[in-house]
Write an enzyme that holds these catalytic residues in place. Structure first.
Site, PDB file in Angstrom:
ATOM      1  N   SER A  80       0.839  -1.198   0.000  1.00 56.47           N
ATOM      2  CA  SER A  80       0.000   0.000   0.000  1.00 56.47           C
ATOM      3  C   SER A  80       0.879   1.255   0.000  1.00 56.47           C
ATOM      4  O   SER A  80       1.688   1.444  -0.906  1.00 56.47           O
ATOM      5  CB  SER A  80      -0.953  -0.046   1.194  1.00 56.47           C
ATOM      6  N   ASP A 153     -10.387  -4.604  -4.256  1.00 55.90           N
ATOM      7  CA  ASP A 153      -9.820  -3.534  -3.434  1.00 55.90           C
ATOM      8  C   ASP A 153     -10.614  -2.239  -3.634  1.00 55.90           C
ATOM      9  O   ASP A 153     -10.681  -1.710  -4.742  1.00 55.90           O
ATOM     10  CB  ASP A 153      -8.351  -3.318  -3.831  1.00 55.90           C
ATOM     11  N   HIS A 191      -8.416  -4.796   0.130  1.00 57.21           N
ATOM     12  CA  HIS A 191      -7.129  -4.147   0.374  1.00 57.21           C
ATOM     13  C   HIS A 191      -6.376  -4.753   1.550  1.00 57.21           C
ATOM     14  O   HIS A 191      -5.155  -4.861   1.519  1.00 57.21           O
ATOM     15  CB  HIS A 191      -7.353  -2.654   0.636  1.00 57.21           C
TER      16      HIS A 191
END
Length: 219
Positions: A80, A153, A191
């Site tokens: 991320s 996500d 995610h």
């Protein structure tokens, strides 16, 4: 093991909260794992968080690791937000590493925001340079890159992974082999639950990627 993963974590955690994950990653891969905190995270100094401090931080950690571990035994891994300093570092000329793993990466801050809000591509391209312009930097990486992303996500849309993968440069001829190739792994996850839903497949794919690249001395 000499093989070392330099892991840059995501936004909503710090190094302490990553301890269990990094310990498990070390146990499953048989590698050393180095995790670090950005300015203002965890027990790090409380300087204001900013993009340039991300880059200063990852360079300092990498410089420390390379004093003890040869470059061909180092892999860079970012999840991320952590993909931002990871891509920046890997794109620097002459950086010592043997491969890059990106999990749920941002192509840029703008692409993450625009993809979520359905803004036109013209706006996206214009705004790429405002924060985390990884889409421009990723093409300068000269080592194999593996990208893992969840197709569901809703924080960093999977289009970010496609954009980054499509902009990867061809690997230099001197490191091309049947095994040393860029890889894209898409999983039906969100995610923050890739490791939970697809832990064994996720770790096995990362381990295979590292195995394919660790035997090649880049020095």
């Amino acid at each position: 093991s000499q093989i070392t993963l330099l892991f840059s974590h995501g936004n909503a955690v710090d190094a302490g909260q990553c301890h269990d994950f990094c310990s498990e990653l070390a146990a499953l891969t048989g590698c050393n794992v180095v995790v670090w905190d950005y300015h203002g995270y965890g027990l790090s100094d409380k300087h204001a968080f900013c993009e340039q401090n991300l880059y200063r931080g990852v360079k300092a950690v990498h410089d420390t690791v390379t004093r003890q571990v040869p470059g061909h035994d180092i892999f860079l891994m970012g999840k991320s937000l952590g993909s931002v300093p990871t891509i920046w570092l890997a794109a620097q000329r002459g950086v010592a590493c043997n491969g890059v793993v990106l999990v749920s990466p941002l192509a840029s801050g703008a692409r993450t925001f625009c993809n979520l809000n359905g803004l036109p591509s013209a706006v996206t391209h214009w705004a790429d340079g405002f924060f985390a312009d990884s889409i421009e930097r990723v093409g300068h990486i000269e080592q194999p890159v593996m990208i893992v992303h969840g197709t569901k996500d809703d924080i960093v849309p999977v289009q970010n992974a496609h954009d980054l993968y499509e902009n990867l440069a061809d690997l230099p001829e001197y490191i091309e082999s049947p095994h040393r190739q860029h890889k894209l792994l898409l999983l039906p996850a969100g995610h923050n639950d890739i490791e939970i839903l697809f832990g064994s497949e996720y770790v096995r794919a990362v381990l295979e990627f590292m195995h394919d690249n660790v035997t090649c001395d880049i020095n």
